[in-house]
Enzyme design. Structure first.
Site, PDB file in Angstrom:
ATOM      1  N   GLU A   1      -0.051  -0.303  -4.896  1.00 51.52           N
ATOM      2  CA  GLU A   1      -0.603  -0.899  -3.821  1.00 51.52           C
ATOM      3  C   GLU A   1       0.399  -1.998  -3.023  1.00 51.52           C
ATOM      4  O   GLU A   1       0.387  -2.229  -1.965  1.00 51.52           O
ATOM      5  CB  GLU A   1      -2.027  -1.740  -4.337  1.00 51.52           C
TER       6      GLU A   1
ATOM      7  N   HIS B   1      -1.514  11.964   0.044  1.00 51.74           N
ATOM      8  CA  HIS B   1      -1.599  11.811  -1.408  1.00 51.74           C
ATOM      9  C   HIS B   1      -0.967  12.969  -1.987  1.00 51.74           C
ATOM     10  O   HIS B   1      -0.751  13.028  -3.175  1.00 51.74           O
ATOM     11  CB  HIS B   1      -2.758  11.087  -1.992  1.00 51.74           C
TER      12      HIS B   1
END
Ligand SMILES: [Ca+2]
Ligand SMILES: [Ca+2]
Ligand SMILES: [Zn+2]
Length: 518
Positions: free
Chosen positions: A337, A431
């Site tokens: 992140e 992803h």
């Protein structure tokens, strides 16, 4: 016996000597106070005082290197004057003054507003939701840098240390005649300390934290001038409250949120590890390379099965998981992140199509590099993403690593991600379109055989591979770079760092060839 007697005599001598020094010193301090008082009496008008003996009280008096130092506090008709003070330096019978006395005060010292009303005003102004400890006393807020006029004020001090408010200590100066707030300031003094984080996924770790009063908080003063970890208590907006404890221990090592501080300990550990990785490897000062403060929000929403970085708040958010995950605070997820924040500050790859897949891959690469750098005994490094938070790996509370969210050494193992590039890959979710670049990086660093075209790559190690990739995103890629552009950028980076035609350059070419990017 003889020795004993001699000792006694010697002790008596010492005691007598000590006593005489003390007596002498005390009388001299008193004498110095008297000299200072005489001085102020003689010069009261010059300091704007009317009766210096009543308006000045001795706070402290002591012998100094040269002479004596006496600190005086000022009051006006018996009411303490905020910041009104003077330091008298007495030496050789003379007096010099460090003057902060407030001259010629003129204000009615009879309050109209009650102390209780002033406290209510302060607590409301802070917006405290929980209980607050308060004190209140009359003071003079004098004309000067803090105020345009002399005011009689209630000086209200509010300390918040409860479950729902950010720990804080406020001073409110409220006009005792009108009830208006004249001035307020946050006076929580914190000190940097280390605490123990009893994490879910990384065992017991040392965390840099803060301490104010009796309260420890997960605010790291050593990184980002105060990277904080906040508990959202299941809410989805705002900053929540900073994770705090009356002990220098956070969490209980359980994945079940039996202690809500545990997820905070993991998040704080992940942020510090990621921060340090970028600093140690690339001399990068934080996420934006400018040391900007970031914060982590744990226990976001209820059963939220994800984590995310948000550029607008410059913060990370972690759910507690539900179907696939336990709390998503494993170190490779935090590294992932935060690396989105790094990406935003560098190539800023657009989060769609092939650039989006490369953006995701960048986060998987650095999340994994952070995991390798930490090399934690509980979260041993491998090329998988999110394994420590992955529910299927926890069987009756025991961790057995069989699966993860993504697999860099074999992307198709997740059932969705390709290992080799092909045209049209940009149509996949980012992803999954990250898969080929993840595989490229694995082969470049670790070495091995491509799972999609069988090409053999000799690895050059994690650090060299990370340096090449970091150089590429920092100085060679732009927001629209696609897979072929990434290959070109990495070759340019390898040339910059290791030279054209170097083994590292050739390894980059081989690694991209191993995912069908030529
Ligand atoms: Ca691991
Ligand atoms: Ca991992
Ligand atoms: Zn991501």
């Amino acid at each position: 016996m003889v020795i004993h007697n001699a000792k006694q005599v010697f002790s008596a001598l010492l005691a007598g000597l000590a006593f005489s020094i003390c007596a002498y010193a005390q009388s001299s301090v008193d004498e110095a106070v008297g000299i200072a008082r005489n001085y102020f009496r003689a010069n009261a008008a010059n300091y704007g005082l009317t009766d210096s003996d009543r308006e000045l009280t001795v706070r402290s008096a002591r012998a100094a290197t040269k002479g004596y130092v006496i600190r005086f506090d000022q009051n006006y008709r018996g009411v303490p004057v905020f910041e009104g003070e003077a330091i008298a330096h007495v030496a050789n019978g003379g007096v010099t003054v460090t003057n902060a006395l407030r001259p010629n005060l003129a204000v009615d010292t009879r309050p109209v507003v009650t102390s209780q009303a002033a406290v209510v005003t302060a607590v409301r102004a802070i917006g405290a939701r929980g209980s607050a400890d308060t004190t209140s006393a009359l003071e003079i807020l004098p004309k000067g840098s803090r105020s345009a006029l002399d005011f009689l004020v209630w000086h209200v001090k509010v300390m918040l240390e409860n479950d729902v408010d950010q720990p804080t200590k406020w001073d409110y100066l409220i006009d005792a005649h009108t009830g208006l707030v004249l001035w307020s300031f946050n006076s929580l003094e914190t000190a940097g300390v280390t605490v123990t984080g009893k994490t879910m996924y990384s065992g017991d770790v040392t965390l840099n934290a803060s301490r104010g009063g009796f309260l420890y908080t997960l605010v790291d003063p050593t990184r980002g001038s105060g990277n904080a970890t906040d508990d959202m208590h299941g809410r989805t907006s705002g900053k929540g409250t900073v994770v705090s404890s009356t002990k220098a221990v956070f969490g209980d090592n359980s994945i079940n949120n039996t202690d809500p501080d545990t997820a905070g300990a993991d998040a704080a550990f992940g942020v510090s590890a990621t921060w340090d990785y970028y600093l140690n490897m690339f001399a990068r000062n934080g996420i934006d390379n400018n040391g900007r403060k970031t914060y982590s929000r744990v226990h976001y929403s209820r059963g939220y099965d994800n984590a995310f970085w948000d550029d607008s708040c410059f913060c990370m958010t972690y759910g507690d998981g539900q179907i696939y995950f336990y709390p998503l605070v494993a170190i490779d997820i935090t590294g992932h992140e935060l690396s989105h924040g790094v990406m935003s500050a560098e190539a800023n790859l657009t989060y769609a199509g092939e650039p989006g897949g490369l953006n995701e891959s960048n986060s998987d690469i650095f999340g994994t590099m952070v995991e390798f750098a930490v090399n934690n005994a509980f979260d041993t490094p491998e090329w998988w993403i999110g394994e420590r938070s992955w529910r299927a790996n926890w069987v009756n509370g025991q961790y057995v690593q069989t699966a993860a969210l993504r697999y860099m050494e074999n992307p198709p193992k997740d059932g969705k991600s390709p290992a080799c590039w092909s045209s049209g890959i940009g149509g996949l979710d980012v992803h999954y379109s990250s898969g080929p670049n993840n595989h490229m990086f694995y082969l470049l660093a670790h070495g091995g055989t491509s799972v999609c075209n069988g090409q053999l790559v000799t690895g050059i190690g994690n650090d060299k591979s990370a340096r090449i990739w970091y150089e590429a995103i920092s100085n060679w890629m732009n927001s629209n770079t696609d897979y072929h552009g990434a290959r070109t950028a990495c070759l340019s980076a390898a040339t910059t760092l290791y030279g054209a035609g170097s083994a590292e350059y050739n390894a980059v070419a081989a690694a991209y060839a191993a995912i069908n990017v030529n």
